[in-house]
Design a protein around this motif. Structure first.
Motif, short mmCIF file in Angstrom:
data_model
loop_
_atom_site.label_atom_id
_atom_site.label_comp_id
_atom_site.label_asym_id
_atom_site.label_seq_id
_atom_site.Cartn_x
_atom_site.Cartn_y
_atom_site.Cartn_z
N SER A 15 -27.39 28.83 10.77
CA SER A 15 -27.31 28.20 9.45
C SER A 15 -25.88 28.04 8.96
O SER A 15 -25.61 27.18 8.12
CB SER A 15 -28.12 29.01 8.43
N VAL A 16 -24.97 28.83 9.46
CA VAL A 16 -23.58 28.79 8.98
C VAL A 16 -22.91 27.44 9.26
O VAL A 16 -22.37 26.82 8.34
CB VAL A 16 -22.76 29.97 9.55
N ARG A 21 -20.92 21.97 7.74
CA ARG A 21 -20.91 20.52 8.00
C ARG A 21 -21.34 19.73 6.76
O ARG A 21 -20.78 18.66 6.49
CB ARG A 21 -21.81 20.19 9.18
N LEU A 22 -22.30 20.24 6.02
CA LEU A 22 -22.71 19.55 4.81
C LEU A 22 -21.57 19.51 3.79
O LEU A 22 -21.30 18.47 3.18
CB LEU A 22 -23.95 20.21 4.19
N LEU A 23 -20.88 20.63 3.64
CA LEU A 23 -19.74 20.66 2.72
C LEU A 23 -18.65 19.70 3.17
O LEU A 23 -18.12 18.92 2.37
CB LEU A 23 -19.18 22.08 2.59
N GLY A 25 -18.88 17.04 5.07
CA GLY A 25 -19.33 15.67 4.91
C GLY A 25 -19.28 15.21 3.47
O GLY A 25 -18.88 14.08 3.17
N THR A 26 -19.69 16.09 2.57
CA THR A 26 -19.64 15.78 1.15
C THR A 26 -18.21 15.51 0.71
O THR A 26 -17.91 14.53 0.02
CB THR A 26 -20.25 16.92 0.31
N MET A 27 -17.29 16.38 1.12
CA MET A 27 -15.90 16.23 0.69
C MET A 27 -15.24 15.02 1.35
O MET A 27 -14.43 14.34 0.72
CB MET A 27 -15.14 17.52 0.95
N GLU A 28 -15.59 14.73 2.59
CA GLU A 28 -15.06 13.54 3.26
C GLU A 28 -15.49 12.29 2.51
O GLU A 28 -14.69 11.40 2.23
CB GLU A 28 -15.54 13.50 4.71
N THR A 29 -16.77 12.22 2.18
CA THR A 29 -17.30 11.07 1.46
C THR A 29 -16.67 10.93 0.08
O THR A 29 -16.37 9.83 -0.36
CB THR A 29 -18.84 11.18 1.33
N ALA A 30 -16.44 12.05 -0.59
CA ALA A 30 -15.86 12.03 -1.93
C ALA A 30 -14.37 11.72 -1.90
O ALA A 30 -13.79 11.38 -2.93
CB ALA A 30 -16.11 13.36 -2.63
N ASP A 35 -6.95 19.03 4.06
CA ASP A 35 -6.51 20.43 4.05
C ASP A 35 -7.33 21.27 3.07
O ASP A 35 -7.71 22.40 3.36
CB ASP A 35 -5.02 20.54 3.70
N VAL A 36 -7.60 20.70 1.90
CA VAL A 36 -8.43 21.39 0.91
C VAL A 36 -9.85 21.55 1.45
O VAL A 36 -10.46 22.62 1.33
CB VAL A 36 -8.43 20.63 -0.43
N SER A 37 -10.38 20.50 2.05
CA SER A 37 -11.73 20.56 2.64
C SER A 37 -11.81 21.65 3.69
O SER A 37 -12.79 22.41 3.74
CB SER A 37 -12.10 19.22 3.27
N TYR A 38 -10.80 21.73 4.54
CA TYR A 38 -10.79 22.73 5.60
C TYR A 38 -10.76 24.14 5.01
O TYR A 38 -11.54 25.02 5.44
CB TYR A 38 -9.60 22.51 6.53
N ASP A 39 -9.89 24.38 4.03
CA ASP A 39 -9.82 25.71 3.40
C ASP A 39 -11.17 26.12 2.82
O ASP A 39 -11.64 27.24 3.03
CB ASP A 39 -8.77 25.73 2.29
#
Length: 149
Positions: A15-16, A21-23, A25-30, A35-39
């Motif tokens: 589940s991890v 991946r959902l987070l 994908g959400t941040m990529e789309t937004a 770098d912030v997304s990775y952190d």
């Protein structure tokens, strides 16, 4: 722009990466800076891994208990909360401490604290279970797919 989602996941190691991946994908789309997304994705992975490892006993039918991940991207901040149904823990006053470089455990809370701008650790009153909440101020790509409002 506001985006909100919540997942109820089995306490299973598989589940991890799903939550991560959902987070991402959400941040990529937004249009959140990579770098912030990775952190945030590393911090989320650590919080989920803790819920999987320490989040409580199995259900009466032998299946692992669930844990919950909730994420809010609201304006200039991302807030993430991971809550499990385990025994909880006494929140540390300050987590950031040196951990031996060869240690296999004990780095997760330190990493979360170092990667996020604001962190809270606690237990759910009267229900047991740990709650790890953290947030980070967002930075945006130059040409996001969705424009922040």
């Amino acid at each position: 722009m506001s985006i909100w989602w919540s997942l109820h996941l089995r306490r299973d190691a598989a589940s991890v990466p799903l939550a991560r991946r959902l987070l991402m994908g959400t941040m990529e789309t937004a249009g959140v800076d990579s770098d912030v997304s990775y952190d945030l994705s590393v911090a989320l992975s650590e919080a989920c891994a803790n819920a999987v490892e320490h989040g409580g006993a199995t259900a009466p039918d032998g299946a692992p208990q669930a844990y919950r991940v909730t994420a809010y991207l609201d304006g200039e901040r991302c807030h993430i909360e991971v809550a499990d149904s385990g025994p909880g823990f006494t929140p540390p006053r300050r987590v950031a401490r040196p951990v031996a470089s060869d240690a296999e455990h004990g780095r997760g809370l330190c990493l979360i604290e170092q990667l996020a701008d604001h962190v809270q650790f606690g237990s759910q009153p009267g229900r047991g279970g740990a709650v790890v909440s953290f947030e980070k101020i967002l930075k945006w790509k130059k040409d996001p797919a969705l424009m922040p409002v």
